[in-house]
Design a protein around this motif. Sequence first.
Motif, short mmCIF file in Angstrom:
data_model
loop_
_atom_site.label_atom_id
_atom_site.label_comp_id
_atom_site.label_asym_id
_atom_site.label_seq_id
_atom_site.Cartn_x
_atom_site.Cartn_y
_atom_site.Cartn_z
N PHE A 85 0.96 -1.06 0.24
CA PHE A 85 0.06 0.69 -0.03
C PHE A 85 0.75 1.01 0.06
O PHE A 85 1.38 1.40 0.78
CB PHE A 85 -0.90 0.28 1.20
CG PHE A 85 -1.65 1.50 1.41
CD1 PHE A 85 -2.71 1.49 0.76
CD2 PHE A 85 -1.48 2.14 2.32
CE1 PHE A 85 -3.05 2.48 0.64
CE2 PHE A 85 -2.30 3.01 2.05
CZ PHE A 85 -3.58 3.44 1.66
N MET B 109 1.82 5.59 -0.13
CA MET B 109 1.39 6.52 -0.02
C MET B 109 2.11 7.63 0.25
O MET B 109 2.79 7.75 1.36
CB MET B 109 0.39 6.70 1.61
CG MET B 109 -0.30 7.88 2.30
SD MET B 109 -0.95 7.82 3.31
CE MET B 109 -1.53 9.79 3.83
N ASN C 71 -5.83 17.34 -9.06
CA ASN C 71 -5.77 16.61 -10.25
C ASN C 71 -6.70 18.56 -11.40
O ASN C 71 -7.81 18.67 -11.30
CB ASN C 71 -6.78 16.37 -10.77
CG ASN C 71 -7.17 15.35 -12.18
OD1 ASN C 71 -6.78 16.27 -13.03
ND2 ASN C 71 -8.41 14.06 -12.83
N TRP D 138 -6.66 20.84 -15.67
CA TRP D 138 -7.53 21.85 -16.76
C TRP D 138 -7.50 23.04 -16.52
O TRP D 138 -8.86 23.96 -16.89
CB TRP D 138 -8.77 20.95 -16.49
CG TRP D 138 -9.53 20.79 -15.04
CD1 TRP D 138 -9.32 19.47 -14.37
CD2 TRP D 138 -10.38 21.04 -15.28
NE1 TRP D 138 -10.19 19.84 -13.24
CE2 TRP D 138 -10.84 20.77 -13.79
CE3 TRP D 138 -11.52 22.52 -15.38
CZ2 TRP D 138 -11.73 21.32 -12.51
CZ3 TRP D 138 -12.32 22.79 -14.41
CH2 TRP D 138 -12.52 22.26 -13.00
N GLY E 171 -11.84 22.27 0.20
CA GLY E 171 -10.78 21.19 0.75
C GLY E 171 -9.69 20.57 0.07
O GLY E 171 -9.09 21.70 -0.36
N ASP E 172 -9.17 19.26 -0.31
CA ASP E 172 -7.79 18.97 0.03
C ASP E 172 -7.42 19.87 -1.94
O ASP E 172 -5.71 19.83 -1.50
CB ASP E 172 -8.22 17.30 -1.12
CG ASP E 172 -7.83 16.69 0.26
OD1 ASP E 172 -8.25 17.32 1.14
OD2 ASP E 172 -7.26 15.38 0.19
N LYS F 166 -6.28 19.43 4.45
CA LYS F 166 -6.45 17.20 4.03
C LYS F 166 -6.85 16.69 5.29
O LYS F 166 -6.47 15.54 5.39
CB LYS F 166 -4.89 16.53 3.59
CG LYS F 166 -4.57 17.97 2.78
CD LYS F 166 -4.61 18.49 1.31
CE LYS F 166 -3.65 18.78 1.00
NZ LYS F 166 -4.02 20.83 0.45
N ARG F 167 -8.09 17.26 5.78
CA ARG F 167 -8.93 16.16 6.27
C ARG F 167 -10.36 16.14 6.01
O ARG F 167 -10.85 17.14 5.61
CB ARG F 167 -8.69 16.71 7.53
CG ARG F 167 -7.55 16.38 8.42
CD ARG F 167 -7.19 15.18 8.90
NE ARG F 167 -5.70 14.79 9.84
CZ ARG F 167 -4.68 14.62 9.24
NH1 ARG F 167 -4.95 14.54 7.86
NH2 ARG F 167 -3.05 14.36 9.88
N VAL F 168 -10.92 14.83 6.08
CA VAL F 168 -12.52 14.83 6.61
C VAL F 168 -13.17 16.29 6.76
O VAL F 168 -13.83 17.45 6.10
CB VAL F 168 -13.45 13.66 6.07
CG1 VAL F 168 -14.51 13.57 6.42
CG2 VAL F 168 -12.38 12.58 5.38
N ALA G 221 -12.30 19.49 5.16
CA ALA G 221 -12.68 19.75 3.35
C ALA G 221 -14.88 19.92 3.47
O ALA G 221 -15.47 21.44 2.75
CB ALA G 221 -13.05 18.20 2.70
#
Length: 157
Positions: free
Chosen positions: A67, A69, A75, A78, A127-128, A135-137, A140
């Motif tokens: 795994f 990380m 992303n 664009w 958010g992220d 960078k935490r739920v 966000a």
Amino acid sequence: MHLLVRTGGLAESMSRYLIRRIEGNPAIVLRTQTEIAALEGGSHLDRVHWRDNQTGNSETHAIRHVFLMTGAAPNTQWLDGCVARDTQGFIKTGPDLSQDELSTAHWPLGRSPHLLETSVPGVFAAGDVRAGNIKRVASAVGEGSITVSFVHQVLHE
Ligand SMILES: Cc1cc2nc3c(=O)[nH]c(=O)nc-3n(C[C@H](O)[C@H](O)[C@H](O)COP(=O)(O)OP(=O)(O)OC[C@H]3O[C@@H](n4cnc5c(N)ncnc54)[C@H](O)[C@@H]3O)c2cc1C
């Protein structure tokens, strides 16, 4: 289970309570200054080679699952030429936008961007993907709900 960390430890990027749980779990062997050198297998993973960068020693272990990380890349290509982003591609908002960035983006309003507003009026980032987000739920979700109130504010301008 082996946990490989390329740096000297986990403290730079992980909360103390999580580090304590890892250190207290006898099933996890924490190996710092260590990185994967090669993965081997046929139709599935068979072996992992890693190197201890402090000692230079290499080891090979029969391991079937890895795994990774290794960080995050937003992303946002664009959005090139659309909203101001930092050098890593995260979207800049509110007070993080410099005067130069606002001039380049032709910020047209008399007011400064709201918190979470991008260099384009009425366009927000939460958010992220946002520069400076932790960078935490919870952050966000929190930023999303704050954004809704700013959207209402902008619609009334
Ligand atoms: C392995 C791991 C463990 C984590 N553990 C924790 C934890 O224990 N506690 C915690 O609080 N946080 C944790 N986090 C962080 C947490 O997952 C994030 O902070 C959170 O998910 C951010 O939410 P977000 O909505 O901003 O982004 P995301 O959850 O990444 O959602 C963004 C969505 O946008 C989609 N998308 C991307 N580009 C486009 C596009 N061009 N068009 C349309 N859709 C697009 C993506 O597919 C994705 O579904 C962890 C993250 C990882 C990777």
